[in-house]
Design an enzyme around this catalytic site. Structure first.
Site, PDB file in Angstrom:
ATOM      1  CB  CYS A 134      -0.920  -0.002   1.219  1.00  0.00           C
ATOM      2  SG  CYS A 134      -1.912   1.479   1.356  1.00  0.00           S
ATOM      3  CB  CYS A 137      -0.564   2.428   4.054  1.00  0.00           C
ATOM      4  SG  CYS A 137      -2.068   1.786   3.343  1.00  0.00           S
ATOM      5  CG  ASP A 138       3.245   1.147   4.493  1.00  0.00           C
ATOM      6  OD1 ASP A 138       2.828   1.604   5.571  1.00  0.00           O
ATOM      7  OD2 ASP A 138       3.004  -0.004   4.102  1.00  0.00           O
TER       8      ASP A 138
END
Ligand code: NAP
Length: 310
Positions: A134, A137-138
């Protein structure tokens, strides 16, 4: 739960949310069951450039927020629960969750798909320790660092472009010498100075101590193995994996017809069991996109209504 719903929808991604909207508009008593948060895969997408009518800056989460609000406006009841088994063959469909059991006259299955894995040594060990599925997300963790992206489809190339917002350099590692991604996405990637390519290459192994510290890349043409390590100045790097998706259909496969795990429906989303419909990425179909998922959801809800009317 005592209530017998007209329709229970499992999964609140674009297909499930669209089904809930259409079922609500048809004044069906509708239960929408989701195990995590709404949106499915697209909440991990930073930019949606191909959903007709959405503004230029549309992100997955912003599109999902609008779809969720619209489904709620038409009265779908919501429950957060992870489904563990289903009984789909009777007139009354029984859906057993970790928290409760739900009953409905019809069911729309819209559980979507999840990220495929590379399957190489070290992948599981370093997931969350430098291996990610992701970018939204990261990605921010890799500000000013180098990252690698495995895959060559729309997801890999789009997310590589997104990662250039943070990373100093993004290297796409693709197993062939041509990308699978749409030409419009490819053009953006080729024009981006931060993006490099490692062609005909796969990830053979991921190593490290605690955090990812080495990626072993195999040249598929020559068999040569190359060890990639973080720049000593950086000390760490990341690997983002976008190599496709698997349908989340395990719970249904003993009752429904499928091909390689994808549920088989007719054009009107009917599965092989009366009153059971499937919509979105879990279906065997040619194009898995938000635009086709919402269409599936709408059709499934209309067909559920027809079934209920006999
Ligand atoms: P995909 O189109 O199936 O592409 C998967 C990529 O991963 C391919 O390039 C494939 O290589 C590679 N691959 C597969 N297994 C691999 C392995 N074990 N090791 C190394 N590489 C591997 O999947 P996707 O990009 O996730 O997209 C899934 C669906 O969502 C597609 O229909 C896509 O169009 C859609 N999508 C659309 C958008 C958008 O339009 N905005 C964004 C994301 C996803 P090969 O090319 O050699 O097969």
């Amino acid at each position: 739960m005592e209530q017998l719903y007209d329709v229970a929808i499992i999964g609140a991604g674009p297909a499930g949310l669209s089904a809930a909207l259409y079922a609500g508009r048809a004044r069906l008593s509708t239960l929408l069951i989701e195990k995590e948060k709404d949106g499915g895969q697209i909440v991990q997408t930073a930019e949606i450039e191909n959903y007709p009518g959405s503004p230029e800056e549309e992100s997955g989460p912003s599109l999902v927020a609008k779809m969720s609000a619209q489904a709620d406006r038409f009265g779908a009841q919501r429950v957060k629960d992870a489904i563990v088994s289903v009984e789909l063959s009777g007139d009354e469909k029984v859906i057993v969750g970790q928290k409760d059991t739900y009953r409905a006259k019809t069911v729309i299955l819209a559980t979507g798909a999840s990220a495929a894995k590379l399957g190489c040594p070290g992948e599981a060990e370093f997931t969350g320790r430098g291996v990610s599925y992701c970018a939204t997300c990261d990605g921010p963790f890799y500000n000013g660092l180098a990252v690698y992206v495995a895959g060559g489809g729309d997801a890999a190339v789009e997310e590589a472009i997104y990662l250039t917002r943070f990373a100093r350099k993004v290297t796409i590692v693709h197993r062939r010498d041509q990308l699978r991604a749409a030409k419009s996405i490819q053009e953006k990637a080729f024009a981006n100075e931060k993006i490099e390519f490692l062609w005909n290459s796969t990830i053979a192994e991921i190593k490290g101590e605690g955090l990812i510290g080495e990626i072993v890349v195999k040249n598929e043409k020559t068999g040569e193995l190359t060890s990639l390590k973080p720049d000593p100045k950086d000390g760490l790097f990341g690997l983002f994996v976008f190599v496709g998706y698997h349908p989340q259909t395990e719970l249904f496969l003993d009752q429904l017809d499928h091909e390689r795990g994808y549920l088989i429906t007719d054009e009107a989303m009917h599965t092989n069991l009366p009153g059971v419909f499937a919509a979105g990425d879990i279906r065997k179909k040619t194009l898995r996109q938000v635009v086709t998922a919402v269409a599936d959801g709408a059709i499934a809800a209309v067909e559920a209504n027809k079934y209920l009317e006999g």
